[in-house]
Scaffold this active site. Structure first.
Site, PDB file in Angstrom:
ATOM      1  N   ASN A 139      78.212  -1.262 -19.592  1.00 31.48           N
ATOM      2  CA  ASN A 139      77.079  -0.764 -18.808  1.00 31.48           C
ATOM      3  C   ASN A 139      77.571   0.018 -17.514  1.00 31.48           C
ATOM      4  OD1 ASN A 139      74.360  -1.218 -17.382  1.00 31.48           O
ATOM      5  ND2 ASN A 139      75.766  -1.829 -16.010  1.00 31.48           N
TER       6      ASN A 139
ATOM      7  N   TYR B  33      77.014  13.603 -17.036  1.00 32.90           N
ATOM      8  CA  TYR B  33      76.455  12.408 -17.476  1.00 32.90           C
ATOM      9  C   TYR B  33      75.974  12.424 -18.578  1.00 32.90           C
ATOM     10  CZ  TYR B  33      73.353   8.255 -16.257  1.00 32.90           C
ATOM     11  OH  TYR B  33      72.985   6.883 -16.882  1.00 32.90           O
TER      12      TYR B  33
ATOM     13  N   ALA C  76      78.558  12.417 -21.445  1.00 37.55           N
ATOM     14  CA  ALA C  76      79.075  11.058 -21.637  1.00 37.55           C
ATOM     15  C   ALA C  76      78.148  10.169 -22.379  1.00 37.55           C
ATOM     16  CB  ALA C  76      79.381  10.628 -20.508  1.00 37.55           C
ATOM     17  N   LYS C  77      76.793  10.312 -22.154  1.00 34.73           N
ATOM     18  CA  LYS C  77      75.800   9.461 -22.429  1.00 34.73           C
ATOM     19  C   LYS C  77      75.497   9.558 -24.172  1.00 34.73           C
ATOM     20  CE  LYS C  77      75.147   6.342 -19.110  1.00 34.73           C
ATOM     21  NZ  LYS C  77      75.671   5.087 -19.205  1.00 34.73           N
TER      22      LYS C  77
ATOM     23  N   GLY D 282      80.091  -3.306 -15.056  1.00 36.93           N
ATOM     24  CA  GLY D 282      79.257  -2.798 -13.789  1.00 36.93           C
ATOM     25  C   GLY D 282      78.216  -3.755 -13.501  1.00 36.93           C
TER      26      GLY D 282
END
Lengths: 246, 77
Positions: A89, A154, A157-158, A11
């Site tokens: 990333n 999000y 996932a993080k 990314g």
């Protein structure tokens, strides 16, 4: 600091990834700029690195697709002969309140932001084990530590990335592969541009340093983690968030 | 003694730093040759390179002894 090290950054066409690519290249690394959609932007990053006397190539790959990822790693080693640093990333957001979040929005974010880290890590491990050295830097987020309304996918996932970082660090320590995570806070990028003014103001009120971070603030910590300065650091998550979460 | 066995033996000796005479067909990587699971993964990777083949994860998990590796390589080349 990174003379002749080969760094693959996922990314890397925009935002934090782009900044990490430019920073690493300026310190002597040979850089692979991974992208999935924005080919023109990825090319701009490559051009900029080359114009400054560095070495870089771009490789298209969807990090949530194992075949893509394997091909990308193969191409990297073929082009530069080794693979010393992986920066996971690549990430997307599909924000919504839990009650309104669709299954597809949940899955998409987990696929790119968490499974993508797993697949890329798995794919580079073979090369790094052979080399008996390597650095893996995972870009998590401070919301993975604190939680954040509207980002169930999000944040999951993080937070998952932080757990994956610790596990990978333990599994690969014996082969001198160091794995760490960075948890950026509120950094000015395309991703945060999408937030409303109200959301931005609310977040600023929570940041002791009272300003947004810059992509280069994150890139500098990534540089530290990729360098020899961090030889005794593994399994850690470093927050770059202006003191937002302590 | 097969050529495959000789090659496998050499890789095992180099990788696991064990005496050549300990590397028999019956020797178990983990028990007799004191390899940990990461060593075995690495060994399988080297065998893949040496014999220019891909060993699927589910097959790799079944390779417990030197003989298992030799048999797998001979029947999949």
């Amino acid at each position: 600091m990174l003379k002749d090290q080969v760094a693959l950054i996922t990314g890397a066409s925009r935002g934090i990834g782009r900044e990490i690519a430019l920073t690493f290249a300026s310190k002597g690394a040979k850089v692979v700029v991974n992208y999935s959609g924005s080919e023109a932007k990825a090319q701009e990053v490559v051009d900029q690195i080359v114009a400054n006397g560095g070495e870089a190539i771009k490789i298209k790959a969807n990090v949530s697709n194992e075949a893509d990822v394997k091909a990308m790693v193969k191409e990297t080693v073929k082009a530069f002969g080794s693979l010393d640093v992986l920066v996971n990333n690549a990430g997307i957001t599909r924000d919504n309140l839990l009650m309104r979040m669709s299954e597809a929005d949940f899955d998409d974010v987990i696929d790119i932001n968490l499974k993508g880290v797993f697949l890329c890590t798995k794919a580079v491990t073979r090369q790094m084990m052979k080399q008996r050295s390597g650095r893996i830097i995972n870009v998590s987020s401070v919301v993975g530590v604190s939680g954040n309304a509207g980002q169930a996918n999000y944040v999951s996932a993080k937070a998952g990335v932080i757990g994956l970082t610790k596990t990978t660090a333990k599994e690969l320590a014996a082969r001198n592969i160091l794995v760490n995570a960075i948890a950026p806070g509120f950094i000015a990028t395309d991703m945060t541009d999408e937030l409303t003014e109200e959301q931005k103001e609310q977040m600023l009120a929570l940041i002791p340093l009272n300003k947004l971070g810059k992509a280069e603030d994150v890139a500098n910590v990534a540089l530290f983690l990729a360098s020899e300065q961090a030889n005794y650091v593994t399994g850690q998550t470093i927050q770059v968030d202006g003191g937002m979460v302590m | 003694m097969s050529e495959t066995f000789e090659k496998v033996k050499q890789i095992v000796v180099d990788r696991l730093d064990v005496d050549e005479d300990k590397v028999t067909l019956e020797a178990s990587f983990k028990e007799d040759l004191e390899a940990d699971s990461l060593d075995v993964v690495e060994l399988v990777m080297e065998l893949e390179d040496e014999f220019d083949m891909e060993i699927a994860d589910e097959d790799a998990e079944k390779i417990a002894t030197v003989g298992d590796a030799v048999t797998y390589i001979d029947s999949n080349q």
